[in-house]
Each structure stands twice: as C-alpha cells, then as structure tokens.
Design a protein around this motif. Sequence first.
Motif, PDB file in Angstrom:
ATOM      1  N   VAL A   1      -6.800  -8.460   2.129  1.00 58.85           N
ATOM      2  CA  VAL A   1      -7.096  -9.393   2.886  1.00 58.85           C
ATOM      3  C   VAL A   1      -8.532  -9.020   3.359  1.00 58.85           C
ATOM      4  O   VAL A   1      -9.082  -7.852   3.639  1.00 58.85           O
ATOM      5  CB  VAL A   1      -6.336  -9.128   4.294  1.00 58.85           C
ATOM      6  N   ARG A   2      -9.460 -10.157   2.817  1.00 54.92           N
ATOM      7  CA  ARG A   2     -10.937 -10.112   3.088  1.00 54.92           C
ATOM      8  C   ARG A   2     -11.015 -10.055   4.697  1.00 54.92           C
ATOM      9  O   ARG A   2     -10.233 -10.903   5.374  1.00 54.92           O
ATOM     10  CB  ARG A   2     -11.438 -10.997   2.252  1.00 54.92           C
ATOM     11  N   HIS A   3     -11.932  -9.610   5.171  1.00 57.26           N
ATOM     12  CA  HIS A   3     -12.411  -9.809   6.485  1.00 57.26           C
ATOM     13  C   HIS A   3     -12.736 -10.932   7.090  1.00 57.26           C
ATOM     14  O   HIS A   3     -13.040 -11.770   6.264  1.00 57.26           O
ATOM     15  CB  HIS A   3     -13.508  -8.606   7.006  1.00 57.26           C
ATOM     16  N   GLY A   4     -12.398 -11.520   8.347  1.00 59.35           N
ATOM     17  CA  GLY A   4     -12.864 -12.586   8.821  1.00 59.35           C
ATOM     18  C   GLY A   4     -14.355 -13.095   8.924  1.00 59.35           C
ATOM     19  O   GLY A   4     -15.082 -11.962   8.550  1.00 59.35           O
ATOM     20  N   LYS A   5     -14.687 -14.229   9.064  1.00 59.08           N
ATOM     21  CA  LYS A   5     -15.893 -14.667   9.217  1.00 59.08           C
ATOM     22  C   LYS A   5     -16.745 -13.643  10.377  1.00 59.08           C
ATOM     23  O   LYS A   5     -16.259 -13.685  11.342  1.00 59.08           O
ATOM     24  CB  LYS A   5     -16.069 -16.079   9.725  1.00 59.08           C
ATOM     25  N   SER A   6     -17.908 -13.394   9.884  1.00 56.26           N
ATOM     26  CA  SER A   6     -18.733 -12.414  10.923  1.00 56.26           C
ATOM     27  C   SER A   6     -19.791 -13.067  11.299  1.00 56.26           C
ATOM     28  O   SER A   6     -20.266 -13.918  10.899  1.00 56.26           O
ATOM     29  CB  SER A   6     -19.071 -10.894   9.901  1.00 56.26           C
ATOM     30  N   SER A   7     -20.183 -12.327  12.352  1.00 57.89           N
ATOM     31  CA  SER A   7     -21.475 -12.942  12.916  1.00 57.89           C
ATOM     32  C   SER A   7     -22.953 -12.406  12.911  1.00 57.89           C
ATOM     33  O   SER A   7     -22.873 -10.943  12.437  1.00 57.89           O
ATOM     34  CB  SER A   7     -21.279 -12.836  14.597  1.00 57.89           C
ATOM     35  N   TRP A   8     -23.708 -12.877  12.509  1.00 57.00           N
ATOM     36  CA  TRP A   8     -25.220 -12.358  12.133  1.00 57.00           C
ATOM     37  C   TRP A   8     -26.012 -12.496  13.579  1.00 57.00           C
ATOM     38  O   TRP A   8     -27.329 -12.067  13.149  1.00 57.00           O
ATOM     39  CB  TRP A   8     -25.591 -13.333  10.979  1.00 57.00           C
ATOM     40  N   GLU A   9     -25.599 -13.146  14.664  1.00 55.14           N
ATOM     41  CA  GLU A   9     -26.309 -13.127  15.694  1.00 55.14           C
ATOM     42  C   GLU A   9     -27.000 -11.932  16.464  1.00 55.14           C
ATOM     43  O   GLU A   9     -27.736 -11.794  17.181  1.00 55.14           O
ATOM     44  CB  GLU A   9     -25.819 -13.950  16.679  1.00 55.14           C
ATOM     45  N   PHE A  10     -26.253 -10.772  16.082  1.00 51.14           N
ATOM     46  CA  PHE A  10     -26.714  -9.334  16.714  1.00 51.14           C
ATOM     47  C   PHE A  10     -27.621  -8.498  15.655  1.00 51.14           C
ATOM     48  O   PHE A  10     -27.356  -8.631  14.449  1.00 51.14           O
ATOM     49  CB  PHE A  10     -25.431  -8.527  17.158  1.00 51.14           C
TER      50      PHE A  10
END
Length: 161
Positions: free
Chosen positions: A7-16
């Motif tokens: 299972v590939r990880h879910g969509k991650s955030s780049w805002e931090f």
Amino acid sequence: MKIIVLVRHGKSSWEFDVSDRKRPLKTRGKNDAKLIVNQFIKENRLPKNIFSSPAKRALDTCKIFAKSLSLPKNTIEVVDDLYDFGGESVIKFIKNLPDDYDEIMIFGHNHAFTSISNIFGSIFIDNVPTCGLVKIRFEIDSWSDLEQGKTEQILIPKELK
C-alpha cells in the motif's frame, strides 16, 4: 504460499515546512485510505503482519487501515528499511521475514512499490498512485525464495470514486 499486500501512502501535504519524513497526509490522502481499506475488507482476509515505513504519511495511512480493520496499533511494526524509494531495502526486508508469516501488508513509497509490483507481479503497472494497493500471491514456502508471483488485486482510489 505467501501473500504481500503493498500500500503506497496517501496523498501528502507540502504546505508545511517539515522534513520529508514528517510530511502529513492531506485530507484527500485520508479519504482515499478509507476508500481503499473499505474495498479491501470486502474482498480479502486480513493480514496479521503489518509493517510501515517510519515516514509520517505512510504510518498515518497504515493507522487508518489498522483502525478500519479493528487492529490494535501495536499490531503495526515500524521498520526503517521501508523508508526506501528504489525498492532494494524493501526486497531485502521481505526476503528476511520469518517463514511463519504467510500474509503481510507493507505501507511505503514509490518508486519502490511500482518496481516491486513489476518485478514480482504478473501484471505491469505503470505507476502505483498514492493510496494504491497491490496484492501479489507467491507459490513459495520461504520468503528467501521470493520469485515471480501472481498479481491478484490492484486497487486505485480514482477507479473507486
């Protein structure tokens, strides 16, 4: 017989402004994880051995699965070698698993999971997308004998929406 569920990880955030290992999931990543695990539950037996990369986005995806599968968090084993983008460390990890583990689920990263799916699976996958799941069955008794298997399931969030 041995079974691997990648299972590939879910969509991650780049805002931090955080290191790669500490990047969190976006809301879409959390929702996609729930969508995939709910579909997986309908069609599969649950693996007893669950492993995750230490990266926050992978571990959080894993925790969503564990919660939906009603598994205690201590079921998850965090393995540094799964923070791998090429696949060599993941393959080495798999080949060294105890042979009494028949079905495993691993949460991790691309390009490792696309490469492993194509090296060991029977269906070519151009790219395992975020929160994509690939299940491969092997006719082996020992993980050290890992060889070409049969791709039994591919779940893609976009195809379930």
